[in-house]
Design a protein around this motif. Structure first.
Motif, short mmCIF file in Angstrom:
data_model
loop_
_atom_site.label_atom_id
_atom_site.label_comp_id
_atom_site.label_asym_id
_atom_site.label_seq_id
_atom_site.Cartn_x
_atom_site.Cartn_y
_atom_site.Cartn_z
N GLU A 138 20.86 -10.17 21.38
CA GLU A 138 19.82 -9.57 21.71
C GLU A 138 18.34 -10.17 20.67
OE1 GLU A 138 20.19 -5.50 22.05
OE2 GLU A 138 21.92 -5.68 23.69
N ARG A 139 17.35 -10.36 21.07
CA ARG A 139 16.18 -10.39 20.30
C ARG A 139 16.01 -9.27 19.30
NH1 ARG A 139 14.17 -15.42 18.32
NH2 ARG A 139 11.96 -15.30 18.05
N ASN A 140 16.13 -9.48 18.03
CA ASN A 140 15.95 -8.33 16.94
C ASN A 140 14.78 -8.62 16.19
OD1 ASN A 140 16.09 -6.15 15.76
ND2 ASN A 140 17.91 -6.33 14.98
N VAL A 141 13.68 -8.13 16.56
CA VAL A 141 12.32 -8.57 15.82
C VAL A 141 11.95 -7.27 14.84
CG1 VAL A 141 9.88 -8.97 16.09
CG2 VAL A 141 11.64 -10.32 17.65
N ASN A 142 11.41 -7.46 13.72
CA ASN A 142 11.14 -6.42 12.70
C ASN A 142 9.94 -6.09 13.32
OD1 ASN A 142 13.16 -6.27 11.04
ND2 ASN A 142 12.05 -7.84 9.42
N GLU A 143 10.01 -4.55 13.34
CA GLU A 143 8.37 -3.91 13.31
C GLU A 143 7.71 -4.19 11.99
OE1 GLU A 143 6.57 0.76 13.58
OE2 GLU A 143 8.60 0.19 14.24
N ILE A 144 6.35 -4.62 12.10
CA ILE A 144 5.61 -4.77 10.83
C ILE A 144 5.13 -3.64 10.13
CG2 ILE A 144 3.76 -6.09 9.91
CD1 ILE A 144 3.64 -7.93 12.45
N LYS A 145 5.68 -3.73 8.88
CA LYS A 145 5.25 -2.40 8.09
C LYS A 145 3.79 -2.35 7.86
CE LYS A 145 9.61 -0.63 7.04
NZ LYS A 145 10.23 -1.85 7.73
N PRO A 146 3.27 -1.23 7.45
CA PRO A 146 1.85 -1.27 7.06
C PRO A 146 1.08 -2.12 5.88
CG PRO A 146 2.51 0.89 7.70
CD PRO A 146 3.67 0.11 7.78
N VAL A 147 2.12 -2.25 5.04
CA VAL A 147 1.94 -2.96 3.89
C VAL A 147 1.77 -4.58 4.15
CG1 VAL A 147 4.26 -3.85 3.12
CG2 VAL A 147 2.43 -3.44 1.34
N PHE A 148 2.01 -4.91 5.31
CA PHE A 148 2.02 -6.43 5.62
C PHE A 148 0.93 -6.55 7.02
CE2 PHE A 148 6.47 -7.07 3.95
CZ PHE A 148 5.88 -8.07 2.98
N LYS A 149 0.14 -5.47 7.15
CA LYS A 149 -0.96 -5.54 8.17
C LYS A 149 -2.29 -6.07 7.58
CE LYS A 149 1.63 -2.51 11.33
NZ LYS A 149 1.56 -1.21 12.21
N HIS A 150 -2.40 -6.45 6.44
CA HIS A 150 -3.68 -7.02 6.02
C HIS A 150 -3.65 -8.41 6.38
CE1 HIS A 150 -4.11 -3.14 3.70
NE2 HIS A 150 -2.89 -3.52 3.55
N ARG A 151 -4.94 -8.97 6.11
CA ARG A 151 -5.23 -10.34 6.46
C ARG A 151 -4.53 -11.54 5.42
NH1 ARG A 151 -10.98 -13.48 5.96
NH2 ARG A 151 -10.44 -13.30 3.60
N ALA A 152 -3.54 -12.15 5.99
CA ALA A 152 -3.12 -13.27 5.00
C ALA A 152 -3.88 -14.44 4.98
CB ALA A 152 -1.67 -13.44 5.88
N PRO A 153 -3.46 -15.17 4.05
CA PRO A 153 -2.24 -15.05 2.86
C PRO A 153 -2.33 -14.10 1.92
CG PRO A 153 -3.52 -17.19 2.41
CD PRO A 153 -4.16 -16.57 3.55
N TYR A 154 -1.39 -13.59 1.42
CA TYR A 154 -1.39 -12.99 0.26
C TYR A 154 -1.21 -13.59 -1.03
CZ TYR A 154 -0.55 -8.57 3.14
OH TYR A 154 -0.66 -7.64 3.99
N ILE A 155 -1.79 -13.22 -1.99
CA ILE A 155 -1.64 -13.64 -3.55
C ILE A 155 -0.94 -12.70 -4.21
CG2 ILE A 155 -2.70 -14.65 -5.58
CD1 ILE A 155 -5.20 -15.33 -4.11
N PHE A 156 0.27 -13.10 -4.72
CA PHE A 156 1.11 -12.05 -5.59
C PHE A 156 0.73 -12.55 -7.18
CE2 PHE A 156 4.85 -10.15 -2.79
CZ PHE A 156 3.91 -10.16 -2.07
N ALA A 157 0.33 -11.91 -7.82
CA ALA A 157 -0.09 -12.38 -9.29
C ALA A 157 1.50 -11.82 -9.93
CB ALA A 157 -0.96 -11.07 -9.79
N HIS A 158 2.28 -12.90 -10.31
CA HIS A 158 3.74 -12.80 -10.82
C HIS A 158 3.59 -12.32 -12.16
CE1 HIS A 158 7.34 -14.97 -12.74
NE2 HIS A 158 7.70 -14.14 -11.75
N ARG A 159 4.32 -10.94 -12.23
CA ARG A 159 4.16 -10.44 -13.60
C ARG A 159 3.07 -9.97 -13.94
NH1 ARG A 159 8.91 -13.49 -17.10
NH2 ARG A 159 10.19 -13.86 -15.26
#
Length: 299
Positions: free
Chosen positions: A26-47
């Protein structure tokens, strides 16, 4: 002739098993959490962006905000008095003038240390020794002082330690207390630590995959049995390659994105590599130099 017939029957059996698994899966697709509903791409500042400023300090975090990062990628440790602090190493030796395990210090004792002491600039100088903004931060302070930034939290204390046994419930309690459920991502290299955290959080908070989960997903994808993979994590934060194994394949990225699993790569510090990964479809770039990523994303 008999051997050939057996081989054909064997191949047919494998093919039938594959087709049966496709039908049954069965196709099991994640529900997108609110934290990932902003425009991509995301920049993560490492530490916080440790290339130009002492890691995990206000100096780094302030610069990251100025560079318009989407996310602070941070690590957490537990102090002797059960305070969650923003630190990477098990020991304070590398980043301060002192030594010893973080878990052997109280928060008050950690506040006396200089977390800019060992930071060296490109000229070989130590420009941030003694800076008032090169002090340890608690996770609570980070939440409150940077209310508009998403926080990616990596639990560093191993489950084999007392601190590691305590960290998951304390972190979940803090996230609820500060009302930041929709702007945090929680992860760990230890899958068991992640499972321990989700035992408290359920499906409430966005979760990153540990090493075992990544291995399972890639193995099924590579073997042609990707339809059997059921994602239980919201994001994979991975290196481009592990030894000779390439994790930066466009098809692998698409495979995960089709399941609503956001794919990020660390630690990417060259602009050409950032652009290459983004062109392949990467959702996230984790970098020590958010200023470089800013140039690429906002070009």
């Amino acid at each position: 002739m008999k051997l050939r017939t057996k081989a054909l029957l064997s191949a047919a059996g494998i093919s039938s098993l594959y087709l049966y698994s496709r039908v049954r899966a069965e196709r099991n697709v994640n529900e997108i959490k609110p934290v990932f509903k902003h425009r991509a791409p995301y920049i993560f500042a490492h530490r916080g962006g440790k290339g130009n400023y002492p890691e995990h300090t206000r100096l780094a975090f302030d610069n990251a905000v100025n560079q318009q990062v989407d996310v602070f990628e941070i690590d957490i440790r537990l102090t002797k008095d059960n305070e969650i602090v923003v630190l990477h190493d098990l020991y304070v030796d590398r980043v301060t003038e002192n030594s010893g395990k973080v878990s052997d210090y109280t928060l008050k004792e950690l506040r006396e240390l200089d977390f800019g002491y060992n930071f060296k600039d490109i000229r070989g100088n130590y420009p941030y020794r003694g800076s008032k903004d090169a002090k340890v931060m608690t996770l609570r302070e980070l939440f409150r002082e940077y209310p508009d930034v998403i926080i990616n939290i990596d639990m560093k204390d191993s489950l084999k330690t007392e601190a590691g046994q305590k960290i998951a419930p304390l972190l979940f309690e803090l996230i609820l207390d500060e009302k930041v459920v929709d702007r945090v991502i929680v992860t760990s290299f230890e899958d068991e630590q992640i499972r321990r955290f989700t035992g408290f959080s359920g499906d409430l908070i966005a979760i990153g995959a540990g090493s075992e989960e990544v291995t399972k997903a890639y193995t099924l994808y590579y073997s042609g049995l990707g339809h059997l993979y059921h994602p239980s994590r919201d994001t994979f934060q991975i290196p481009a390659n592990v030894s000779s194994l390439r994790l930066d394949q466009k098809r692998f990225i698409n495979f995960l994105h089709d399941l609503n699993v956001k794919v990020g790569y660390w630690v990417v510090n060259e602009t050409n590599e950032m652009k290459r990964l983004l062109d392949l479809g990467a959702h996230t770039i984790v970098t020590d130099y958010p200023d470089k990523a800013n140039l690429i994303v906002n070009y």
